[in-house]
Design an enzyme around this catalytic site. Structure first.
Site, short mmCIF file in Angstrom:
data_model
loop_
_atom_site.label_atom_id
_atom_site.label_comp_id
_atom_site.label_asym_id
_atom_site.label_seq_id
_atom_site.Cartn_x
_atom_site.Cartn_y
_atom_site.Cartn_z
N ASP A 56 67.56 4.68 -71.36
CA ASP A 56 67.46 5.59 -72.52
C ASP A 56 66.01 5.71 -72.98
O ASP A 56 65.56 6.78 -73.37
CB ASP A 56 68.29 5.06 -73.69
C1 26A Z 1 81.16 6.80 -74.43
N1 26A Z 1 80.36 5.64 -74.16
C2 26A Z 1 80.92 4.70 -73.23
C3 26A Z 1 79.10 5.50 -74.73
C4 26A Z 1 78.29 4.36 -74.53
C5 26A Z 1 76.99 4.37 -75.08
N2 26A Z 1 76.51 5.39 -75.79
C6 26A Z 1 77.33 6.44 -75.96
N3 26A Z 1 78.59 6.51 -75.46
N4 26A Z 1 78.46 3.18 -73.90
C7 26A Z 1 77.32 2.48 -74.05
N5 26A Z 1 76.44 3.19 -74.77
C8 26A Z 1 75.08 2.82 -75.18
O1 26A Z 1 74.27 2.81 -74.06
C9 26A Z 1 73.12 2.08 -74.43
C10 26A Z 1 72.42 1.58 -73.20
O2 26A Z 1 72.05 2.61 -72.39
C11 26A Z 1 74.99 1.44 -75.78
O3 26A Z 1 75.18 1.51 -77.18
C12 26A Z 1 73.59 0.99 -75.38
O4 26A Z 1 72.72 0.94 -76.48
#
Ligand code: 26A
Length: 356
Positions: free
Chosen positions: A310
């Site tokens: 990210d």
């Molecule tokens: C719908 N899902 C599974 C998610 C996530 C997500 N952010 C949005 N939607 N699952 C994990 N994360 C975020 O990804 C970041 C790492 O790349 C986590 O909150 C984490 O900070």
């Protein structure tokens, strides 16, 4: 204050992180893969209370697109970035908003009434891997009506760069289409992150709906491989997957599409639909796809990899919005990705270091 130039849209989540020394037993207990991002199923639901009660946890602001928004803000002048997503009216929201405030991101949250809670992500670290297990709660209750509230409509009109976390395609394709179609027809730049292998795998229909409006697609090697499988390209090599994605239909044909595939510590790949024909600052060379080596980072400098992708994406976006060349944007992305690896969770180094 001037209107933000970058608007990001995603699922706001609070990360509840377990460090590598305790991670293995939770991977086994909840049947999680070491390096994955999933939506919690019934069997995973006890994990949140379990790790809070039984492990040493660290709470960190998360949500993939919100992390990227903070990274873009790290690169850009104060007041340049806003973030849209849905939260509950609770202490988790307060925590997220405070971090956004401190790091220069305007939180344009849709707030769901109590008792709906803000979403959370259990982050289970082992070695340099991270397993993300998310309960979306309020995040998946986002409604397109929020986009037409006067405050948000103004943000959308004023911004020039839009960043969409692919994760929202599980519930928010209508809103994503509204944002990206308007941006694309106004000649603005739309960036989409593939977010996780399960997005191309299980939400391919939604992805294909949005893709025509995307100028810059960002993903990692496992997300690209999942796309190839879903698109009937089997085990194609990464350069071929990137080139295929770059050349698929585009609604704003005046600008080429770039596809950026990161591979952790391995080289980043950039494919362009039209390398020699870019009028913007994003000219690519004759090498297409082009490979960009990632500077080496010694193992002892890595705390965990949560959020590194990210921060790469947000750093790239921030540099792009400040008019940097493609090579510079990739360089800034690499720098912020690595900086994040040296922090607990999706964070950057403060006080701010110069990165552009
Ligand atoms: C719908 N899902 C599974 C998610 C996530 C997500 N952010 C949005 N939607 N699952 C994990 N994360 C975020 O990804 C970041 C790492 O790349 C986590 O909150 C984490 O900070």
């Amino acid at each position: 204050m001037s209107s933000p130039i970058v608007v990001a849209f995603g699922n706001p989540l609070l990360d509840i992180q377990v460090a590598a020394d305790e991670g293995q037993k939770y991977l086994e207990k909840y049947d999680l893969k070491a390096n994955d991002a999933i939506l919690a199923e019934e069997k995973h639901m006890p994990i949140y209370d379990d790790i809070v009660a039984n492990a040493k946890v660290t709470y960190v602001a998360g949500g993939a697109a919100q992390n990227a928004a903070r990274a873009a803000a790290y690169v850009l002048p104060q007041g340049s970035v806003a973030y849209i997503g849905s939260v509950g009216d609770d202490d988790l929201k307060e925590t997220l908003q405070k971090v956004n405030d401190a790091e220069g991101v305007q939180s344009a949250y849709q707030v769901q009434p109590s008792p709906t809670k803000t979403g959370a992500c259990a982050v289970i670290c082992t070695n340099h891997d991270r397993s993300l297990c998310t309960t979306l709660r309020a995040a998946e209750m986002f409604t397109p009506s929020h986009l037409s509230t006067p405050e948000v409509a103004k943000l959308l009109t004023g911004a020039k760069y839009f960043y969409i976390g692919g994760f929202v395609l599980t519930h928010g394709v209508e809103s994503v289409l509204e944002i990206t179609k308007a941006a694309s027809s106004a000649g603005k730049t739309v960036v989409l992150n593939l977010s996780a292998p399960f997005i191309p795998q299980f939400f391919k229909v939604q992805l294909e709906q949005v893709l025509p409006h995307v100028d810059i697609l960002i993903g990692n090697e496992s997300e690209a491989a999942a796309y190839a499988q879903a698109a009937g390209m089997g085990d194609s090599a990464l350069p071929q997957i990137a080139s295929t994605l770059a050349s698929s239909t585009k609604s704003n044909a005046s600008r080429p599409r770039l596809v950026i595939i990161t591979q952790g510590s391995q080289s980043t790949l950039v494919a362009s639909s039209s390398p020699s024909n870019s009028s913007s600052n994003l000219k690519t060379s004759d090498e297409n796809p082009k490979t960009y080596p990632v500077p080496s980072l010694s193992s002892d400098k890595i705390i965990d990899t949560n959020g590194a992708g990210d921060m790469f994406a947000g750093g790239f976006l921030g540099a792009l919005a400040s008019g940097k060349s493609l090579d510079e944007c990739i360089e800034v992305g690499h720098r912020l990705g690595q900086m994040c690896c040296g922090q607990i969770g999706p964070k950057l180094a403060w006080p701010k270091q110069s990165v552009v």
